[in-house]
Scaffold this motif. Sequence first.
Motif, PDB file in Angstrom:
ATOM      1  N   GLU A   1     -26.892  -0.563   4.350  1.00  0.00           N
ATOM      2  CA  GLU A   1     -28.046  -0.084   5.107  1.00  0.00           C
ATOM      3  C   GLU A   1     -29.123  -1.158   5.210  1.00  0.00           C
ATOM      4  OE1 GLU A   1     -28.453   2.725   6.823  1.00  0.00           O
ATOM      5  OE2 GLU A   1     -26.384   3.248   6.338  1.00  0.00           O
ATOM      6  N   ILE A   2     -28.803  -2.354   4.780  1.00  0.00           N
ATOM      7  CA  ILE A   2     -29.737  -3.474   4.828  1.00  0.00           C
ATOM      8  C   ILE A   2     -29.057  -4.654   5.494  1.00  0.00           C
ATOM      9  CG2 ILE A   2     -31.097  -2.799   2.804  1.00  0.00           C
ATOM     10  CD1 ILE A   2     -29.377  -4.684   1.136  1.00  0.00           C
ATOM     11  N   ASP A   3     -29.859  -5.487   6.117  1.00  0.00           N
ATOM     12  CA  ASP A   3     -29.335  -6.687   6.764  1.00  0.00           C
ATOM     13  C   ASP A   3     -29.255  -7.822   5.762  1.00  0.00           C
ATOM     14  OD1 ASP A   3     -29.226  -5.491   9.282  1.00  0.00           O
ATOM     15  OD2 ASP A   3     -31.281  -6.093   9.759  1.00  0.00           O
ATOM     16  N   GLU A   4     -28.275  -8.681   5.972  1.00  0.00           N
ATOM     17  CA  GLU A   4     -28.121  -9.842   5.096  1.00  0.00           C
ATOM     18  C   GLU A   4     -29.379 -10.714   5.130  1.00  0.00           C
ATOM     19  OE1 GLU A   4     -24.804 -13.240   4.029  1.00  0.00           O
ATOM     20  OE2 GLU A   4     -24.604 -12.134   5.898  1.00  0.00           O
ATOM     21  N   SER A   5     -29.963 -10.866   6.307  1.00  0.00           N
ATOM     22  CA  SER A   5     -31.167 -11.705   6.414  1.00  0.00           C
ATOM     23  C   SER A   5     -32.328 -11.121   5.617  1.00  0.00           C
ATOM     24  CB  SER A   5     -31.564 -11.899   7.881  1.00  0.00           C
ATOM     25  OG  SER A   5     -31.863 -10.658   8.479  1.00  0.00           O
TER      26      SER A   5
END
Length: 125
Positions: A70-74
Amino acid sequence: MAGNIKLSDQQYQIVQTLWQLGEGSAKDVQQALDDLSLAHTTIGTVLSRLEKKGVLSSETRGRERIYRAEIDESDVKRSMVSSLVSTLFKGDSKALLAHLVREGDFDDGDLSDVKALLEKENENV
């Protein structure tokens, strides 16, 4: 869930695997990380904890729980680097860059690439 995201190495590897897979069960993650020799139960526990933190979500499909990030790698990288700069370099990102240049194994081409990137970023400001 941007903001202050702190993941252990093991948690990061598991989330990174889910980014690569798109989604997966504990078994899928275990197979993708077979070189780490983590027990299925260990992966299941980490996945469950990451879901409680809001890092992952899941749904039941048949008899398996399928997880997705639910989170972006960036966002994770930005948060973890920000924490590193704050903790080790008292908030001075230039000190981190200087440390990397001093301690890193860079050749002239790498440093030219960094310089070009910095110049590009300055143009966008």
